[in-house]
Motif scaffolding. Structure first.
Motif, PDB file in Angstrom:
ATOM      1  N   MET A  26      -1.448   2.272 -10.769  1.00  0.00           N
ATOM      2  CA  MET A  26      -0.882   3.560 -10.762  1.00  0.00           C
ATOM      3  C   MET A  26      -2.209   4.593 -10.182  1.00  0.00           C
ATOM      4  SD  MET A  26       1.238   3.777 -14.255  1.00  0.00           S
ATOM      5  CE  MET A  26       1.833   5.396 -13.748  1.00  0.00           C
ATOM      6  N   VAL A  27      -3.357   4.271 -10.641  1.00  0.00           N
ATOM      7  CA  VAL A  27      -4.380   5.359 -10.327  1.00  0.00           C
ATOM      8  C   VAL A  27      -4.597   5.583  -8.800  1.00  0.00           C
ATOM      9  CG1 VAL A  27      -7.019   5.905 -10.473  1.00  0.00           C
ATOM     10  CG2 VAL A  27      -5.609   5.108 -12.766  1.00  0.00           C
ATOM     11  N   PRO A  28      -4.739   4.365  -8.055  1.00  0.00           N
ATOM     12  CA  PRO A  28      -5.021   4.323  -6.583  1.00  0.00           C
ATOM     13  C   PRO A  28      -3.627   5.269  -5.953  1.00  0.00           C
ATOM     14  CG  PRO A  28      -5.416   2.001  -7.393  1.00  0.00           C
ATOM     15  CD  PRO A  28      -5.096   2.765  -8.649  1.00  0.00           C
ATOM     16  N   VAL A  29      -2.512   4.722  -6.439  1.00  0.00           N
ATOM     17  CA  VAL A  29      -1.146   5.673  -5.992  1.00  0.00           C
ATOM     18  C   VAL A  29      -1.081   6.989  -6.315  1.00  0.00           C
ATOM     19  CG1 VAL A  29       1.221   5.699  -6.110  1.00  0.00           C
ATOM     20  CG2 VAL A  29       0.286   3.445  -6.110  1.00  0.00           C
ATOM     21  N   MET A  30      -1.718   7.630  -7.429  1.00  0.00           N
ATOM     22  CA  MET A  30      -1.713   8.767  -7.777  1.00  0.00           C
ATOM     23  C   MET A  30      -2.825   9.460  -7.027  1.00  0.00           C
ATOM     24  SD  MET A  30      -1.583   8.757 -11.900  1.00  0.00           S
ATOM     25  CE  MET A  30      -0.388   8.760 -12.822  1.00  0.00           C
ATOM     26  N   ILE A  31      -3.874   8.816  -6.554  1.00  0.00           N
ATOM     27  CA  ILE A  31      -4.886   9.424  -5.593  1.00  0.00           C
ATOM     28  C   ILE A  31      -4.241   9.489  -4.096  1.00  0.00           C
ATOM     29  CG2 ILE A  31      -7.322   9.175  -4.613  1.00  0.00           C
ATOM     30  CD1 ILE A  31      -8.156   7.549  -7.356  1.00  0.00           C
ATOM     31  N   ALA A  32      -3.666   8.545  -3.784  1.00  0.00           N
ATOM     32  CA  ALA A  32      -3.070   8.577  -2.433  1.00  0.00           C
ATOM     33  C   ALA A  32      -2.199   9.572  -2.442  1.00  0.00           C
ATOM     34  CB  ALA A  32      -2.478   7.039  -2.247  1.00  0.00           C
ATOM     35  N   VAL A  33      -1.398   9.879  -3.460  1.00  0.00           N
ATOM     36  CA  VAL A  33      -0.365  11.025  -3.516  1.00  0.00           C
ATOM     37  C   VAL A  33      -1.204  12.210  -3.211  1.00  0.00           C
ATOM     38  CG1 VAL A  33       1.490  12.215  -4.540  1.00  0.00           C
ATOM     39  CG2 VAL A  33       1.445   9.800  -4.593  1.00  0.00           C
ATOM     40  N   LYS A  34      -2.216  12.558  -4.199  1.00  0.00           N
ATOM     41  CA  LYS A  34      -2.866  14.045  -3.992  1.00  0.00           C
ATOM     42  C   LYS A  34      -3.521  13.876  -3.008  1.00  0.00           C
ATOM     43  CE  LYS A  34      -5.210  17.537  -5.454  1.00  0.00           C
ATOM     44  NZ  LYS A  34      -4.406  18.767  -5.293  1.00  0.00           N
TER      45      LYS A  34
END
Length: 317
Positions: A26-34
């Motif tokens: 989840m954290v890498p995906v959240m960063i990618a979305v931001k």
């Protein structure tokens, strides 16, 4: 008392283990979305996906959530959902349609590889899930709009709100997502407690007795009935692994393997995943009852087609 303490310790340990595994997704995906939001890529990608979302009546950005779930898993989609939620204006119906589609079609590269090893076509079952999700989303959209059901705005009290995540500073964004991840852990813990209670109270056994006759209606017979039941309740990975074992031993007919995998592809992890997406705003009418009925109808149609065309429709390749 010792059994209760041991069960509590087991749930806490499993919660932290699962949460840590999910953080790595989840954290890498959240960063990618931001980053994508800051670069203006979200809007561009959403436009590419808008035709698919138009079919099911969802905003363009919802396509990013579904695609993330398709390629990663449900929690990958949840990470994108958390990132985009403050900027989306969803109704409860929208959330139900979106998460119903995610439940039907997610983690295709991994889960359909398992189906392939068990004896079904990778591309065939992937197409079944992808187009099945679109069809079911369109049906739900039509039903909810015709009846004016679940049209109230979606509100998740546990999800921190930023007025505009695309313009939020990285510090504000980080704090908001730390809070969101904390509540994700709480949801996971509660979910595992519920699953443990289901096991203790033998609710899974009751559900199994209810599902078995329905499987026979679809033409799933013999040992495949029990295997499909496990996959339906616990997940495609678990059910698929059992199918692989039984298929290699020659205990399950090819027809039953195909029908079982088709049903599990459309409708699996009926308890855990359903409870999870309900915590993310979905209504039980679509993600549980409607999805189960839709899956039964689709697989019954496939079974009828297979009777008319008895030649093999899947391979172990």
């Amino acid at each position: 008392m010792s059994l209760l303490i041991e069960s509590a310790r087991s749930v806490v340990k499993d919660s932290f283990d699962l949460f840590w595994s999910l953080l790595k997704v989840m954290v890498p995906v959240m960063i990618a979305v931001k980053i994508a939001q800051d670069l203006g890529l979200v809007e561009s990608l959403a436009q590419w996906l808008s035709p698919l979302m138009y079919i099911v009546g969802l905003p363009e950005e919802a396509g990013l959530i579904w695609v993330s779930a398709l390629l990663v898993n449900i929690y990958g989609g949840a990470a994108v959902f958390i990132g985009l939620m403050p900027d989306l204006q969803l109704t409860v119906a929208d959330a139900t349609i979106l998460w119903s589609m995610v439940l039907i079609a997610h983690a295709l590269p991994v889960e359909q590889r398992i189906a392939q090893k068990a004896g079904a076509s990778f591309w065939g079952t992937s197409a079944l899930r992808f187009f099945g999700a679109l069809a079911y989303g369109a049906i739900l959209n039509a039903i909810y709009k015709a009846g004016d059901w679940l049209q109230q705005p979606l509100e998740l009290a546990w999800l921190p709100q930023l007025e505009d995540t695309s313009k939020a500073s990285w510090s504000d964004w980080a704090w908001s997502n730390i809070q969101s991840l904390f509540w994700v852990f709480v949801i996971i813990f509660v979910l595992l407690v519920v699953l443990k209670l289901f096991d203790i109270l033998k609710i899974n056994d009751l559900l199994s007795k209810m599902i078995t006759p329905v499987l026979r209606i679809m033409g799933i017979e013999g040992r495949a009935t029990t295997l499909t039941m496990f996959g339906t309740l616990l997940g495609l990975t678990y059910g698929g692994a059992l199918i692989i074992k039984e298929a290699q031993a020659g205990h399950v007919a090819h027809k039953d393997i195909v029908l079982s995998l088709c049903f599990m592809s459309l409708c699996h992890s009926l308890i855990e995943d359903t409870l999870l997406v309900m915590a993310l705003g979905a209504d039980i009418s679509g993600v549980l009852f409607g999805r189960f009925i839709f899956s039964v109808i689709v697989v019954a149609m496939i079974a009828a087609w297979m009777k008319r065309r008895p030649q093999p429709v899947a391979s172990k390749a």
